[in-house]
Design an enzyme around this catalytic site. Structure first.
Site, PDB file in Angstrom:
ATOM      1  N   GLU A  47       0.822  -1.210   0.000  1.00 25.96           N
ATOM      2  CA  GLU A  47       0.000   0.000   0.000  1.00 25.96           C
ATOM      3  C   GLU A  47       0.856   1.261   0.000  1.00 25.96           C
ATOM      4  O   GLU A  47       0.526   2.249  -0.663  1.00 25.96           O
ATOM      5  CB  GLU A  47      -0.940   0.008   1.214  1.00 25.96           C
ATOM      6  CG  GLU A  47      -2.114  -0.940   1.085  1.00 25.96           C
ATOM      7  CD  GLU A  47      -3.028  -0.595  -0.085  1.00 25.96           C
ATOM      8  OE1 GLU A  47      -3.266   0.599  -0.327  1.00 25.96           O
ATOM      9  OE2 GLU A  47      -3.483  -1.529  -0.762  1.00 25.96           O
ATOM     10  N   CYS A 203     -12.506   2.627 -14.698  1.00 28.79           N
ATOM     11  CA  CYS A 203     -12.785   4.053 -14.536  1.00 28.79           C
ATOM     12  C   CYS A 203     -11.467   4.832 -14.504  1.00 28.79           C
ATOM     13  O   CYS A 203     -11.146   5.546 -13.549  1.00 28.79           O
ATOM     14  CB  CYS A 203     -13.584   4.267 -13.252  1.00 28.79           C
ATOM     15  SG  CYS A 203     -14.440   5.852 -13.159  1.00 28.79           S
ATOM     16  N   CYS A 210     -16.391   2.787 -20.151  1.00 30.23           N
ATOM     17  CA  CYS A 210     -17.744   2.916 -19.590  1.00 30.23           C
ATOM     18  C   CYS A 210     -18.674   1.788 -20.031  1.00 30.23           C
ATOM     19  O   CYS A 210     -19.547   1.354 -19.263  1.00 30.23           O
ATOM     20  CB  CYS A 210     -18.344   4.265 -19.973  1.00 30.23           C
ATOM     21  SG  CYS A 210     -17.416   5.672 -19.311  1.00 30.23           S
ATOM     22  N   CYS A 213     -18.532  -1.124 -17.708  1.00 26.02           N
ATOM     23  CA  CYS A 213     -18.718  -0.819 -16.284  1.00 26.02           C
ATOM     24  C   CYS A 213     -20.062  -1.346 -15.781  1.00 26.02           C
ATOM     25  O   CYS A 213     -21.096  -1.150 -16.434  1.00 26.02           O
ATOM     26  CB  CYS A 213     -18.626   0.691 -16.062  1.00 26.02           C
ATOM     27  SG  CYS A 213     -18.894   1.189 -14.338  1.00 26.02           S
ATOM     28  N   CYS A 219     -24.300   5.969 -13.747  1.00 27.52           N
ATOM     29  CA  CYS A 219     -23.237   6.972 -13.597  1.00 27.52           C
ATOM     30  C   CYS A 219     -23.669   8.333 -14.112  1.00 27.52           C
ATOM     31  O   CYS A 219     -24.022   8.495 -15.287  1.00 27.52           O
ATOM     32  CB  CYS A 219     -21.986   6.493 -14.338  1.00 27.52           C
ATOM     33  SG  CYS A 219     -20.604   7.631 -14.215  1.00 27.52           S
TER      34      CYS A 219
END
Length: 362
Positions: A47, A203, A210, A213, A219
């Site tokens: 991370e 995204c 899109c 998605c 959206c």
């Protein structure tokens, strides 16, 4: 400047989770190195490396880091130089210094155990913020902990048409509320990875996919044809330009003089070339510190870009007609570009040393 307007109400949380996890089960990333033999230590290192850095870049660094430092005790016991050396090229070196400090805190203050019982306890460690703490807890323990990294911000601002730069407190509060709303109490590790994968693979900043998605019909940004508008950028401010001269002083054996930077600030703790504001200061320093040196010439100026400013670097080559003193002052060393040491180097310094290594002038 954009005016903050109230975004549409959140989607039903259960609907969102079911669709997101169904997409993840089919398309999500499940074979990344830090997803194998998952532990708080491995997730934490990944991370920190992934902050401001893409997955493809991090994989090799992570694997080398784990090979050298397989657990938090090994990292805590290491010299900072070696940690910075393994970080060379990843940039944002404060991450590496904080990683080292946090490892020592975990070993000396927590008995070698990461305090993953709460976001507050984990984020008290150096270099760990609220979102990073949430990601570590969710992925290492499968407990509920919302996240809001860059990928998640992009997904949420587009999905809900949230206007305003996400760094503004009122926008950030809105996004954290959405993250809290959607984060489930089950499959928390998968949900967290799915949110990050959505931003990283679908995204995306440019040319989002899109049509693939699971939330295409929901959206706001897509419905308006304004995907590129979100998230809104930080108000632009011209980056100031600074100048520096870097001295490449080579001794009779072809070794180059390096100095260690202060532990904080620009390139903190890394080894670099002596730097000067102007040629006069450089020549005065040579006269005082290395008498008998001769300036040979100036290389082409180049620019190194930081987050908040641009640094114009002018390399100047000089030669010392004897072997450099290996018993030099603390914080200095003579470095052989043809036999590199395991020390942390700033990216432009590493590039200059590599150029010297192949130079016919040596």
């Amino acid at each position: 400047m954009s005016t903050l307007v109230e975004a549409p109400q959140p989607l039903d949380a259960e609907y969102f989770r079911i669709r997101l996890l169904a997409w993840f089960d089919q398309y999500g990333r499940t074979h990344l190195p830090w997803q194998q033999d998952r532990s708080p230590y491995r997730v934490w290192v990944s991370e920190i490396m992934l902050q401001q850095t893409q997955v493809a870049t991090v994989i090799g660094y992570f694997e080398r880091f784990m090979q050298r430092f397989p657990d938090v005790e090994a990292l805590a016991a290491a010299e900072q130089d070696e940690v910075l050396h393994l970080w060379t090229g990843l940039g944002y070196y404060a991450r590496a210094r904080n990683l080292h400090r946090a490892a020592q805190c975990v070993v000396h203050e927590h008995g070698g155990r990461f305090p993953v019982e709460s976001v507050e306890a984990l984020s008290a460690l150096p270099g760990i913020g609220r979102s990073t703490a949430g990601a570590i807890i969710a992925q290492a323990t499968d407990e509920r902990a919302p996240i809001l990294d860059g990928n998640v911000k992009r997904v949420l601002t587009r999905l809900h048409g949230v206007t305003g730069w996400p760094g503004r407190p009122e926008v950030e509060r809105r996004l954290w509320a959405l993250a809290e709303h959607y984060t489930p109490h089950w499959r928390c590790a998968d949900f967290t990875q799915a949110m990050m994968d959505m931003g990283a693979t679908l995204c995306t900043r440019r040319r989002p996919s899109c049509l693939l998605c699971p939330f295409e019909a929901d959206c706001v940004a897509h419905a308006r044809g304004e995907e590129q508008r979100f998230p809104e950028s930080r108000p632009k401010k011209e980056k100031p330009v600074r100048q520096t001269i870097m001295l490449m002083l080579c001794d009779a054996d072809g070794r180059v003089l390096l100095e260690q930077r202060p532990s904080s600030g620009l390139w903190g703790g890394l080894w670099g070339l002596p730097q000067f504001d102007d040629q006069k200061a450089l020549e005065a320093w040579l006269l005082d510190e290395e008498p008998g040196s001769e300036v040979e010439g100036q290389w082409q100026c180049f620019t190194h870009v930081f987050t908040h400013f641009r640094l114009e670097i002018t390399p100047v080559r000089a030669h010392l007609h004897r072997r450099g003193d290996d018993g030099a002052l603390a914080g200095r060393r003579w470095y052989d570009p043809d036999q590199p040491d395991s020390i942390g180097l700033a990216a432009p310094v590493k590039a200059l040393l590599e150029s010297l290594s192949s130079s016919t002038l040596l």
